[in-house]
Design a protein around this motif. Structure first.
Motif, short mmCIF file in Angstrom:
data_model
loop_
_atom_site.label_atom_id
_atom_site.label_comp_id
_atom_site.label_asym_id
_atom_site.label_seq_id
_atom_site.Cartn_x
_atom_site.Cartn_y
_atom_site.Cartn_z
N ALA A 13 -3.71 3.90 -17.98
CA ALA A 13 -3.31 4.49 -16.69
C ALA A 13 -3.60 3.48 -15.59
CB ALA A 13 -4.09 5.78 -16.44
N LEU A 14 -2.55 2.82 -15.14
CA LEU A 14 -2.70 1.86 -14.04
C LEU A 14 -2.50 2.62 -12.74
CD1 LEU A 14 -0.59 -0.83 -15.82
CD2 LEU A 14 -2.89 -1.28 -14.97
N ARG A 15 -3.54 2.70 -11.95
CA ARG A 15 -3.47 3.53 -10.74
C ARG A 15 -3.21 2.68 -9.52
NH1 ARG A 15 -8.38 7.68 -10.85
NH2 ARG A 15 -7.21 8.51 -9.08
N GLY A 16 -2.34 3.20 -8.68
CA GLY A 16 -2.08 2.53 -7.41
C GLY A 16 -3.27 2.71 -6.49
N TRP A 17 -3.37 1.92 -5.47
CA TRP A 17 -4.50 2.06 -4.55
C TRP A 17 -4.12 1.57 -3.17
CZ3 TRP A 17 -6.36 -2.49 -2.39
CH2 TRP A 17 -6.09 -3.68 -3.08
N SER A 18 -4.90 2.03 -2.19
CA SER A 18 -4.74 1.51 -0.83
C SER A 18 -6.13 1.22 -0.30
CB SER A 18 -4.01 2.51 0.05
OG SER A 18 -4.68 3.75 0.00
N PRO A 19 -6.25 0.19 0.54
CA PRO A 19 -7.60 -0.20 1.00
C PRO A 19 -8.17 0.82 1.98
CG PRO A 19 -5.91 -1.56 2.04
CD PRO A 19 -5.21 -0.70 1.05
N VAL A 20 -9.48 0.96 1.98
CA VAL A 20 -10.15 1.79 3.00
C VAL A 20 -11.09 0.88 3.80
CG1 VAL A 20 -10.04 3.94 1.69
CG2 VAL A 20 -12.01 2.43 1.41
N THR A 21 -11.47 1.35 4.98
CA THR A 21 -12.25 0.50 5.88
C THR A 21 -13.74 0.80 5.76
OG1 THR A 21 -10.38 0.75 7.34
CG2 THR A 21 -12.30 -0.32 8.28
N VAL A 22 -14.52 -0.26 5.73
CA VAL A 22 -15.99 -0.11 5.78
C VAL A 22 -16.42 -0.88 7.04
CG1 VAL A 22 -18.17 -0.45 4.55
CG2 VAL A 22 -16.06 -0.11 3.27
N ALA A 35 -3.19 -0.93 -10.17
CA ALA A 35 -1.87 -1.50 -9.91
C ALA A 35 -1.90 -2.12 -8.52
CB ALA A 35 -0.82 -0.40 -9.98
N PRO A 36 -1.72 -3.45 -8.42
CA PRO A 36 -1.77 -4.06 -7.09
C PRO A 36 -0.64 -3.52 -6.20
CG PRO A 36 -1.65 -5.73 -8.82
CD PRO A 36 -1.42 -4.41 -9.46
N PRO A 37 -0.94 -3.19 -4.95
CA PRO A 37 0.13 -2.72 -4.06
C PRO A 37 1.04 -3.88 -3.65
CG PRO A 37 -1.92 -2.97 -2.85
CD PRO A 37 -2.23 -3.28 -4.29
N LEU A 38 2.12 -3.56 -2.94
CA LEU A 38 3.04 -4.61 -2.49
C LEU A 38 2.33 -5.62 -1.59
CD1 LEU A 38 6.36 -2.71 -1.75
CD2 LEU A 38 5.89 -4.33 -3.59
N GLY A 39 1.31 -5.12 -0.88
CA GLY A 39 0.54 -5.99 0.00
C GLY A 39 -0.19 -7.10 -0.75
N ALA A 40 -0.30 -6.94 -2.09
CA ALA A 40 -0.98 -7.98 -2.87
C ALA A 40 -0.19 -9.28 -2.87
CB ALA A 40 -1.21 -7.50 -4.30
N LEU A 41 1.05 -9.22 -2.40
CA LEU A 41 1.83 -10.45 -2.27
C LEU A 41 1.08 -11.44 -1.37
CD1 LEU A 41 4.49 -11.91 -2.93
CD2 LEU A 41 5.45 -10.91 -0.86
N GLY A 42 0.28 -10.87 -0.47
CA GLY A 42 -0.54 -11.72 0.39
C GLY A 42 -1.45 -12.64 -0.40
N MET A 43 -1.86 -12.18 -1.60
CA MET A 43 -2.70 -13.04 -2.45
C MET A 43 -1.95 -14.29 -2.88
SD MET A 43 -4.28 -10.13 -4.97
CE MET A 43 -5.49 -11.09 -5.87
N ALA A 44 -0.63 -14.14 -3.03
CA ALA A 44 0.16 -15.28 -3.52
C ALA A 44 0.74 -16.12 -2.39
CB ALA A 44 1.29 -14.77 -4.42
N LEU A 45 0.62 -15.65 -1.15
CA LEU A 45 1.23 -16.40 -0.04
C LEU A 45 0.65 -17.81 0.13
CD1 LEU A 45 1.95 -13.76 2.73
CD2 LEU A 45 3.56 -14.94 1.24
#
Lengths: 247, 369
Positions: free
Chosen positions: B128-137, B332-342
């Motif tokens: 089960a690959l789960r999607g995620w979104s970041p939360v703020t600390v 599951a990396p979100p679409l924003g994970a593209l930032g990792m590859a930028l």
């Protein structure tokens, strides 16, 4: 179409310098064929590379199509057949000729396909051979293919390094027929050869090179007058003797 | 462009038909087949997934690094001299090699990922690959410190409010402690849960809460919070793993221009070895940078951070390990994970431009082309 004056090419520097070409003059007009004759090490291949622009002259000047040799516009109008042609082993025959067509500016898929098939047909490469990879080609097949690749964009200048070497009599005949088609189109040809038949059938004029110099030059009929030998050996030998370079 | 694509097509065909490519792809497929045959009684889905992705990284990196062998091979076989007689200038020939290496790395990454996902979907329904979104600390990120940690929660469906917090234990003199009890409090409720000190901490805050305070109930345990996210629903493994594969390909593909650049002056083997080392260093680039920042800049040891900084500057930003960790954690990396590859993409572009610059001896000839 090709004009060279006082062409010099030296490899290396200082004590290790080797002069491969020492002051060659040559002229090649539209619709004519000039043969570069001479033994190994006489400077034929270096002269060809200088004409193509893959080498830069150490001295003198060489121009193709009215400008410095090797510039892009000149390369696009030139077809080259190297001495060793089995070099794109992973590609099939058709893919190789298609690649050359694309790189030499043949646009449009349909046009390109037609030109590729025409060129392959002209050099007599069988349909099944066209689908084979070059790694499986014999030397003669590879030479035919190289000729098709050089011819596919219908260049104004064909430069051939030993074009009939490794070809059987039928292949030689087809190669010479292709050179004739090229000449009738108004194209010029510069070729190096050791083969008398190739020289006699294809060339109008010839330069006999001896150790980087022009030993003899002129119409081939004149150069070979009174020589009944089946090879170019007597011509090369007599030229070398006249130059005092024999042995 | 037509010339560039023609040359690129030639390299793609040649690479795809090479013996090395056939061997690598066969081994990859055999491995996948073996993993599929193991079934649910075999190793865990996470372990198989990370193994498959690790092999995919090797294959993808091989394609990118292999770009370093093309120009030397062309030189040795005489193809370079032959191609130099044709219309395309030298920079297009070099750029086409870069492009082919990069395209192979990214496309094989995406396709390989999709294949892993397909096998996983067919054979391991427990994955089960789960999607995620970041939360703020926003405040202190030290659990077990003087102040509680505050986690701000974004709005979301009640069933997708599970929080996951990555922690790193800090050394203490209290002996070995493996578990930590964590107290959570919101405006309306409070509770506690136990977790491993190595994390991740997972719990479900009550519905409607906008913020959660966290504090350690275990004396002597101090945990640094290194990441926090809200987990979403399980995603289909095929597109998810294709996305991970694409990101891996984008990161590994960054060494294709380096390999080509090196191969202009060295043999193919040297260029490939150099590119491989840079990729290895690039995969731990963040660690190198943070290590350099932590080292004391005094005495002889002052050289070490400078050397690490230089390596960090030269290497591509290729967070391959981070992506593998994502997969191991079944995220599951979100679409924003593209930032990792930028950064890797920027590195690719810059080095590709450098690979196009003519060598000094050829400047005059190529300028006329």
């Amino acid at each position: 179409m090709v004009s060279a004056t006082g062409l010099v090419k030296t490899y290396g520097r200082g004590k290790d310098a080797v002069a491969a070409v020492r002051g060659i003059d040559l002229q090649l007009a539209t619709g004519s064929c000039l043969g570069l004759l001479g033994p190994n090490g006489s400077g034929k291949s270096t002269t060809i590379k200088l004409t193509l622009g893959t080498l830069r002259p150490t001295g003198g000047r060489i121009e193709t199509f009215g400008g410095p040799a090797g510039r892009r516009s000149a390369r696009a109008r030139t077809g080259y057949v190297p001495e060793e042609a089995r070099r794109f082993g992973a590609l099939t025959g058709r893919e190789t000729v298609d690649l050359f067509a694309r790189l030499q500016g043949v646009r449009g898929r349909a046009e390109r396909r037609q030109r590729v098939e025409e060129a392959l047909e002209l050099v007599g490469l069988r349909p099944e051979a066209r689908r084979q990879r070059l790694a499986t080609y014999s030397r003669g097949m590879a030479r035919r293919l190289a000729m098709a690749a050089a011819w596919v964009h219908q260049p104004d200048l064909l430069v051939l390094d030993e074009p009939t070497s490794g070809l059987d009599p039928l292949g030689t005949d087809e190669m010479l027929a292709l050179l004739d088609v090229h000449r009738r189109r108004g194209g010029a040809t510069l070729l190096s050869t050791h083969d008398r038949v190739t020289a006699e059938v294809a060339c109008d004029e010839a330069l006999v090179l001896v150790r980087g110099r022009v030993g003899a030059a002129g119409p081939l009929d004149t150069l070979l007058a009174g020589d009944d030998s089946p090879s170019l050996l007597p011509l090369m030998r007599s030229t070398a003797q006249a130059e005092g370079l024999d042995g | 462009m037509a010339e560039l694509w023609a040359l690129t097509g030639r390299h793609l065909r040649t690479s795809a038909r090479s013996r090395a490519a056939r061997v690598a792809l066969t081994l990859f497929l055999l491995g996948l087949g073996l993993a599929a045959l193991m079934g649910r009684d075999g190793p865990s889905a996470s372990l198989l997934l990370v193994a498959a992705l690790f092999v995919l990284v090797l294959v993808v990196s091989g394609f990118a690094i292999g770009a370093g062998t093309v120009l030397p091979d062309d030189r040795v076989a005489g193809r370079e001299a032959w191609l130099a007689t044709l219309a395309p200038p030298g920079w297009k020939r070099r750029l086409s090699v870069v492009l082919a290496g990069w395209l192979l790395a990214t496309s094989v990454g995406a396709l390989g990922g999709a294949l892993v996902g397909t096998v996983a979907a067919l054979t391991r329904p427990d994955l089960a690959l789960r999607g995620w979104s970041p939360v703020t600390v926003p405040g202190a990120r030290l659990l077990g410190g003087a102040d509680p940690v505050v986690v701000l929660l974004p709005d979301g469906a009640a069933e997708h409010r599970e929080l996951e917090i990555d922690v790193r234990p800090l050394l203490s003199g209290e002996g070995r402690i493996d578990r930590v009890d964590v107290l959570w409090t919101t405006a309306e409720a409070s509770g506690s849960f136990a977790a491993s000190v190595r994390g991740p901490l997972r719990f479900r805050p009550p519905e409607g809460a906008q913020a959660v305070n966290l504090a350690s109930l275990t004396p002597g345990v101090r945990l640094r919070i290194v990441g926090a996210r809200r987990l979403g629903p399980a995603r289909s493994p095929v597109p998810t793993l294709a996305w991970i594969g694409l990101l891996l390909g984008l990161c590994a593909g960054a060494v294709a221009p380096v390999a080509v650049l090196l191969s202009r002056a060295t043999t193919g083997q040297t260029a490939a070895a150099g590119a491989f080392c840079l990729l290895l260093l690039g995969s731990v680039k963040e660690g190198m940078s943070s290590l350099a920042a932590r080292l004391e800049p005094t005495g002889f040891e002052a050289v070490v951070p400078r050397v690490l900084d230089v390596f960090a500057f030269l290497t591509p930003d290729a967070p391959l390990l981070d992506l593998l960790v994502e997969a191991t954690a079944q995220r599951a990396p979100p679409l924003g994970a593209l930032g990792m590859a930028l950064p890797a993409l920027a590195y690719t572009l810059l080095l590709a431009v450098l690979a196009c610059v003519p060598a000094p001896a050829r400047l005059a000839r190529e300028a006329s082309g």
